[in-house]
Design an enzyme around this catalytic site. Structure first.
Site, mmCIF file in Angstrom:
data_model
loop_
_atom_site.group_PDB
_atom_site.id
_atom_site.type_symbol
_atom_site.label_atom_id
_atom_site.label_comp_id
_atom_site.label_asym_id
_atom_site.label_seq_id
_atom_site.Cartn_x
_atom_site.Cartn_y
_atom_site.Cartn_z
ATOM 1 N N ASP A 192 -4.566 -13.019 3.168
ATOM 2 C CA ASP A 192 -5.829 -12.500 3.708
ATOM 3 C C ASP A 192 -7.011 -12.806 2.783
ATOM 4 O O ASP A 192 -8.132 -12.362 3.040
ATOM 5 C CB ASP A 192 -5.745 -10.997 4.054
ATOM 6 C CG ASP A 192 -4.965 -10.174 3.062
ATOM 7 O OD1 ASP A 192 -4.615 -10.687 1.981
ATOM 8 O OD2 ASP A 192 -4.694 -8.986 3.366
ATOM 9 N N HIS B 69 -6.052 -7.190 -0.727
ATOM 10 C CA HIS B 69 -6.243 -5.760 -0.988
ATOM 11 C C HIS B 69 -5.489 -5.311 -2.240
ATOM 12 O O HIS B 69 -4.435 -5.861 -2.569
ATOM 13 C CB HIS B 69 -5.754 -4.942 0.213
ATOM 14 C CG HIS B 69 -6.443 -5.287 1.499
ATOM 15 N ND1 HIS B 69 -5.927 -6.193 2.389
ATOM 16 C CD2 HIS B 69 -7.615 -4.841 2.024
ATOM 17 C CE1 HIS B 69 -6.752 -6.290 3.435
ATOM 18 N NE2 HIS B 69 -7.774 -5.486 3.236
ATOM 19 N N HIS C 107 0.817 -1.225 0.000
ATOM 20 C CA HIS C 107 0.000 0.000 0.000
ATOM 21 C C HIS C 107 0.850 1.275 0.000
ATOM 22 O O HIS C 107 0.315 2.369 -0.187
ATOM 23 C CB HIS C 107 -0.938 0.035 1.213
ATOM 24 C CG HIS C 107 -2.000 -1.019 1.191
ATOM 25 N ND1 HIS C 107 -2.905 -1.128 0.149
ATOM 26 C CD2 HIS C 107 -2.311 -2.014 2.060
ATOM 27 C CE1 HIS C 107 -3.732 -2.149 0.393
ATOM 28 N NE2 HIS C 107 -3.386 -2.706 1.542
HETATM 29 N N1 Q9C Z 1 -12.745 -2.530 7.367
HETATM 30 C C1 Q9C Z 1 -2.519 -5.321 4.014
HETATM 31 O O1 Q9C Z 1 -3.126 -6.381 3.903
HETATM 32 N N2 Q9C Z 1 -8.017 -1.395 6.934
HETATM 33 N N3 Q9C Z 1 -3.114 -4.192 4.446
HETATM 34 C C2 Q9C Z 1 -9.144 -2.075 6.415
HETATM 35 C C3 Q9C Z 1 -11.395 -2.930 6.962
HETATM 36 C C4 Q9C Z 1 -6.793 -1.453 6.165
HETATM 37 C C5 Q9C Z 1 -4.506 -4.178 4.816
HETATM 38 C C6 Q9C Z 1 -10.385 -1.813 7.193
HETATM 39 C C7 Q9C Z 1 -6.397 -2.812 5.688
HETATM 40 C C8 Q9C Z 1 -4.985 -2.803 5.142
HETATM 41 C C9 Q9C Z 1 -1.073 -5.271 3.719
HETATM 42 ZN ZN ZN Z 2 -4.143 -7.263 2.435
#
Ligand code: Q9C
Ligand code: ZN
Length: 344
Positions: free
Chosen positions: A286, A199, A161
């Site tokens: 994930d 993501h 990200h």
């Molecule tokens: N309602 C990675 O997997 N927040 N980042 C999400 C969900 C951020 C995930 C909120 C998620 C970032 C590297």
């Molecule tokens: Zn992720």
């Protein structure tokens, strides 16, 4: 397959993130990497090695010097302003019509200027942890450059990200992009980055968006429904020289293995047509059905299959760890991808 790992990741241990209107314990926590390395040590995957120190240069090939200077000094500036009782989180951002081109002087303004969410705390050990994570990726990249077929960079914190000058989504330095850039700087004409984290790879996409020597592909939760919401749509295909060298596969909440693997197959076909010299896999698990913050339905038995499909591409392959928050399963699922790859 070698694994590169360092305990330095434990220095990033945020207390809370803002989610669903609550301050919740951080999902991105040291236990994640601890469980993965425990699984790897108990397996026959191969040796576990410490990273080398690469200094600031390979980081500055991807990130701006203003951003790196900010990250390095942010905790001290925060303590000077607020004391060290709480970790640093940003609270507001410039939106349409506001100035997003001026780095403010106050630390709270700087945090906002260089970030895009309130889920990614800066702590006393953040700089050391994130540089250690980038060095893990660079050391694994070096293994591939030296002729090894594959290597696993057990990066934590994750990176996909993070863009050239912003953090968010638990990511500060883009480990996969730093490794991909290292391949290019060492003379590889073409590198592909395939991101299979749940993501969207907004940082990786943005870093290479105008370039044709790095193909970026991302399978992810549709941004209409899912974080990061403002990037990751199918019509983002690159710009200028980079037109046609970015492909997004947004998938709806509830996507099952059949649909997910069909998208993976499309991505693999695109990679084969591109014929890269090296492949970087941004590996998030994930996508697992038990993940606490995600909405795909992959089962543990699907992860060996992912490794097998990637192995069939026949490319030098660098695995870079990204997300995965169902800690009871993260170690097993990650090892399954790597074992599937080496056994294919
Ligand atoms: N309602 C990675 O997997 N927040 N980042 C999400 C969900 C951020 C995930 C909120 C998620 C970032 C590297
Ligand atoms: Zn992720």
């Amino acid at each position: 397959m070698k694994t590169i790992y360092t305990d330095t990741h434990r220095l990033q241990h945020g207390n809370v993130e803002l989610m669903d209107g609550q301050l919740l314990p951080c999902f991105e926590k040291p236990e994640r990497a601890d469980l993965i390395i425990t699984q790897i040590r108990a397996s026959r995957l191969g040796p576990v090695l410490e990273p080398d120190d690469f200094g600031i240069m390979p980081l500055a090939r991807v990130h701006t010097s203003a951003y790196l200077a900010f990250l390095q000094s942010a905790w001290d500036a925060w303590v000077e302003e607020h004391g060290s009782t709480h970790h640093a989180l940003p609270l507001n951002w410039p939106i349409r019509g506001m100035r997003s081109d001026i780095e403010p002087e106050a630390i709270d303004g700087k945090l906002s200027y260089f970030s895009f969410d309130a889920g990614t705390p800066i702590t006393p050990g953040t700089w050391q942890a994130v540089t250690g994570s980038a060095y893990v990726a660079l050391t694994a990249q070096q293994c591939i450059a030296a002729g090894e077929r594959a290597a696993f960079a057990l990066c934590r914190p994750p990176g996909h990200h993070a863009a050239a000058d912003y953090y968010g989504g638990y990511c500060f330095l883009n480990n996969a992009a730093i490794a991909a850039q290292a391949f290019i700087d060492q003379g590889a004409p073409r590198v592909a980055v395939l991101d299979v984290d749940y993501h969207h790879a907004n940082g990786t996409q943005t870093i290479f968006y105008a370039r044709d020597e790095v193909l970026v592909l991302s399978l992810h939760g549709d941004p209409r429904q899912e974080f990061p919401y403002f990037l990751g749509y199918a019509d983002e295909t690159g710009v200028g020289q980079g037109e046609g060298f970015n492909t997004n596969y947004p998938l709806p909440w509830g996507t099952d293995a059949a649909t997910w693997f069909a998208a993976l197959e499309s991505a693999c076909q695109r990679i084969m047509a591109y014929a890269p010299d090296a492949l970087v896999i941004s590996l998030g698990v994930d996508t697992y059905k038990g993940d606490p913050i995600s909405q795909f339905l992959l089962d543990s038995a699907d992860y060996p299959r992912l490794g097998q499909r990637l192995a069939r591409l026949g490319l030098p392959t660098l695995f870079v760890m990204e997300g995965g928050y169902a800690v009871e399963a993260i170690g097993v699922n990650t090892l399954s991808v790597l074992s599937g790859f080496v056994q294919a």
